[in-house]
Design an enzyme around this catalytic site. Structure first.
Site, PDB file in Angstrom:
ATOM      1  CG  HIS A 232      -1.790  -0.909   1.505  1.00 44.57           C
ATOM      2  ND1 HIS A 232      -1.937  -1.805   2.540  1.00 44.57           N
ATOM      3  CD2 HIS A 232      -2.865  -1.377   0.658  1.00 44.57           C
ATOM      4  CE1 HIS A 232      -2.875  -2.682   2.571  1.00 44.57           C
ATOM      5  NE2 HIS A 232      -3.566  -2.554   1.425  1.00 44.57           N
ATOM      6  CG  HIS A 269      -4.802   1.748  -2.043  1.00 44.61           C
ATOM      7  ND1 HIS A 269      -6.150   1.615  -2.776  1.00 44.61           N
ATOM      8  CD2 HIS A 269      -4.771   1.010  -1.079  1.00 44.61           C
ATOM      9  CE1 HIS A 269      -6.827   0.567  -2.149  1.00 44.61           C
ATOM     10  NE2 HIS A 269      -5.914   0.049  -1.023  1.00 44.61           N
ATOM     11  CG  ASP A 317      -8.829  -2.447  -0.653  1.00 46.06           C
ATOM     12  OD1 ASP A 317      -8.664  -3.267   0.243  1.00 46.06           O
ATOM     13  OD2 ASP A 317      -8.362  -1.604  -0.941  1.00 46.06           O
TER      14      ASP A 317
HETATM   15  C1  NGQ Z   1      -5.882  -2.425   5.018  1.00 43.95           C
HETATM   16  N1  NGQ Z   1      -6.987  -0.689   3.458  1.00 43.95           N
HETATM   17  O1  NGQ Z   1      -4.726  -2.897   5.373  1.00 43.95           O
HETATM   18  O2  NGQ Z   1      -6.802  -3.032   5.141  1.00 43.95           O
HETATM   19  C2  NGQ Z   1      -5.861  -1.108   4.554  1.00 43.95           C
HETATM   20  C3  NGQ Z   1      -6.293  -0.184   5.683  1.00 43.95           C
HETATM   21  C4  NGQ Z   1      -4.186   0.695   6.550  1.00 43.95           C
HETATM   22  C5  NGQ Z   1      -7.136  -0.064   2.761  1.00 43.95           C
HETATM   23  N2  NGQ Z   1      -6.057   0.712   2.682  1.00 43.95           N
HETATM   24  C6  NGQ Z   1      -5.423  -0.256   6.600  1.00 43.95           C
HETATM   25  N3  NGQ Z   1      -7.869   0.275   1.921  1.00 43.95           N
HETATM   26  O3  NGQ Z   1      -3.873   1.044   5.372  1.00 43.95           O
HETATM   27  O4  NGQ Z   1      -3.673   1.047   7.539  1.00 43.95           O
HETATM   28 ZN    ZN Z   2      -5.592  -3.023   0.864  1.00 43.52          ZN
END
Ligand code: NGQ
Ligand code: ZN
Length: 452
Positions: A232, A269, A317
Site C-alpha cells: 500500500h 493505491h 480490496d
Molecule cells: C488494510 N485498507 O490494510 O486493510 C487497509 C487499511 C491501513 C486499505 N488501505 C489499513 N484500503 O492502510 O492502515
Molecule cells: Zn488494501
C-alpha cells in the site's frame, strides 16, 4: 486435450471470430486458433468469450462488514475512523469464520467475472496476538477457500510491524498483524510447500521500516526471485504528509530511492503521485493497483489514470463492491468527472473504452499476480468469461462487452466462468453458491453478535 469453440472471442490482439481453444489437463492453453470450423462434437461457448479478470487486491475478511460502516460516527468520518471500525472486526475473526467469509467471497468474485485473486493477508495471529499452533493457519484457510471456490490465487502474506513512519510502536488493536521477517518467510515457505503461488507484501511504509524492508526482500530473493511484491503506498494525503515529515520525500519517491522496484512490484493505491513519481514508477515497470470502489468508499482521492503511462490492474480490496465490470466503469467515471470529458481511458489504437479497460486490467492483473493469466493466448491459463443475456442479443461482440461494462442492468451478464479450463460458473450460477452463502451469513451473524 480439452476444447471450446467460441464464435467471438477477445484475444490480446483484439476481437476474433470462429476461435478454437484447446488446453491441456493442467489448464494451460495450448492452441488458440481463429477462423476455423470446429470439429463435430466440440463444445461451443454460448456467447461472447472474454478473458477472466484478475483481482489484484483483496482483504477477504473485510467482506463481512461491507456496507456496515456507512453511518456517521464522528464529526468528520474518514479513512482513519473507518480503519478503527475495521480493526474491531479484524480483532474477532476466527479461522473458521475467515474460511467461511472467504469461500463465499471467492464464489461471488467468480460469478462477477474475476478468475483469480491476490490476497493481501495480514491477520496472522490469534485474537490475543499469539501465533497459532501453525503460524500459517489463517493463510491456509484462505487457500482452502480459494480451492473450494475454484478461483486462482496468489497469496501475499503481509509484513506488519509499526503504527506509523519512523518505526512507531504498533497499536494494541494491530496485535494480530505483527510479526518478524523470519516469521513471515516461514509462512511463505509453508504456503509454497502446499503448491501455492506466493509473493510478499510489506503492508505500507507506515508499517514497515527500511531495515525490515531490505531484510524481507533479501529473504524473498533467496526463496523465489520471481515472486511479486505488493505494498500500500500513497492512499491518503495524511500518509503523504507524514512520509514527507519523516523523510523529506513522498512515499513513492522514497520507495523508488530505497527499494529495487521493478515489474515485480505492485503499488496498491498509488493514488497520490506527483509527475516525477509517476514517470519514475512507470519507467521501473511497476504495476499500479487501483481499487476504484474502495477508494471511493474510503474517500481516498482520484488516481490520475490519464497521466499514468504504465500498467495497472483492479482490485476489490474491502469488497464494498464485488464486480469486475463495475470497478472498470468506476475507474473511467472518476476520470470523466475530474477531466470533464468522455471516453477518457481509450486511445486511437483502442477507441473502444470497455475493451481498452478490460485488456489493460487483464495484462496488469496478470503482472501483479505473477501467474500466466494474461489473456486468451497459448501458454496462458484457460481463464475466461462468457457473456450472455437476452438484452445483449443483436449487438456486436464489442457492443456486448461495452454494455456489460457501461450499461449495467443489475442483472448478471456473466453466464459462464472458466478457470484453468474448468467451468466454475454455469448459467450465471456457481454450484457452491447456496451453501457458501449460508455459512457466510452464519459467520457474520456470530461476529456481529460478539461485537455488540
Ligand atoms: C488494510 N485498507 O490494510 O486493510 C487497509 C487499511 C491501513 C486499505 N488501505 C489499513 N484500503 O492502510 O492502515
Ligand atoms: Zn488494501
Amino acid at each position: 486435450m480439452n476444447a471450446l469453440f467460441a464464435a467471438h472471442a477477445l484475444l490480446p490482439t483484439g476481437w476474433a471470430s470462429d476461435v478454437l481453444l484447446r488446453w491441456d489437463d493442467a489448464g494451460t492453453l495450448q492452441c488458440v486458433e481463429a477462423g476455423v470450423a470446429p470439429e463435430a462434437g466440440t463444445p461451443r461457448a454460448i456467447g461472447v468469450l472474454v478473458p477472466g479478470l484478475p483481482n489484484l487486491h483483496s482483504h477477504a475478511f473485510q467482506r463481512a462488514f461491507a456496507g456496515l460502516t456507512e453511518y456517521r460516527g464522528a464529526a468528520q468520518d474518514s479513512f482513519w475512523t473507518w480503519r478503527d471500525l475495521m480493526y474491531r472486526f479484524a480483532g474477532r475473526i476466527s479461522p473458521d469464520a475467515l474460511e467461511d467469509i472467504a469461500s463465499h467471497l471467492y464464489v461471488e468474485m467468480l460469478a462477477a467475472g474475476y478468475t483469480s485473486v491476490c490476497e493481501f493477508h495480514y491477520v496472522h495471529h490469534d485474537p490475543a496476538g499469539q501465533p497459532y499452533a501453525n503460524p500459517a493457519e489463517m493463510s491456509l484457510r484462505l487457500v482452502a477457500a480459494a480451492r473450494r471456490a475454484g478461483i486462482g490465487l496468489t497469496m501475499l502474506p503481509v509484513l506488519y510491524q509499526h503504527s506509523g513512519f519512523g518505526a512507531k510502536a504498533p497499536r494494541d488493536d494491530q496485535r494480530r498483524f505483527i510479526g518478524s521477517v523470519d516469521g513471515l518467510l516461514r509462512i511463505l515457505e509453508t504456503l509454497r510447500e502446499k503448491g501455492v503461488r506466493c509473493g510478499v507484501a510489506p503492508h505500507s511504509l507506515r508499517a514497515v521500516a527500511a531495515p525490515a524492508l531490505q531484510e524481507l526482500l533479501a529473504g524473498l530473493e533467496r526463496i523465489d526471485a520471481t515472486a511479486p511484491v505488493h505494498i500500500h503506498i500513497a492512499e491518503q494525503i495524511q500518509e503523504v504528509e507524514d512520509c514527507l515529515a519523516w523523510s523529506g520525500q513522498r512515499p513513492v519517491q522514497w520507495l523508488l530511492d530505497h527499494a529495487p522496484v521493478d515489474a515485480r512490484w505492485c503499488l496498491v493505491h498509488a493514488t497520490h503521485l506527483d509527475d516525477r513519481e509517476r514517470q519514475a514508477a512507470a519507467k521501473r515497470g511497476a504495476v499500479v493497483g487501483l481499487c476504484p470502489s474502495t477508494e471511493a468508499n474510503l474517500g481516498d482521492g482520484v488516481f490520475d489514470a490519464v497521466a499514468w503511462h504504465g500498467s495497472w490492474g483492479i482490485g476489490s480490496d474491502s469488497h464494498a463492491s464485488v464486480d469486475a465490470a463495475e470497478e472498470l466503469r468506476l475507474l473511467e467515471y472518476t476520470q470523466r468527472l475530474s477531466k470533464r470529458q468522455r471516453n477518457v481511458l481509450a486511445d486511437a489504437t483502442r477507441p473502444d473504452v470497455a475493451e481498452a479497460l478490460w485488456q489493460a486490467a487483464v495484462a496488469g492483473g496478470a503482472q501483479a499476480a505473477a501467474r500466466p493469466i494474461a489473456g486468451v493466448a497459448p501458454g496462458q491459463q484457460a481463464d475466461f468469461v462468457v457473456l450472455g443475456d437476452r438484452l445483449l442479443e443483436g449487438l456486436t461482440p464489442a457492443q456486448q462487452l461495452s454494455s456489460h461494462v457501461f450499461a449495467s442492468q443489475r442483472r448478471n451478464t456473466v453466464q459462464e466462468v472458466w478457470v484453468g479450463g474448468r467451468c466454475r460458473v454455469q448459467n450465471g450460477r456457481h454450484p457452491g453458491a447456496e451453501a457458501a452463502a449460508e455459512r457466510f451469513v452464519a459467520a457474520r451473524r456470530r461476529l456481529l453478535t460478539e461485537l455488540r
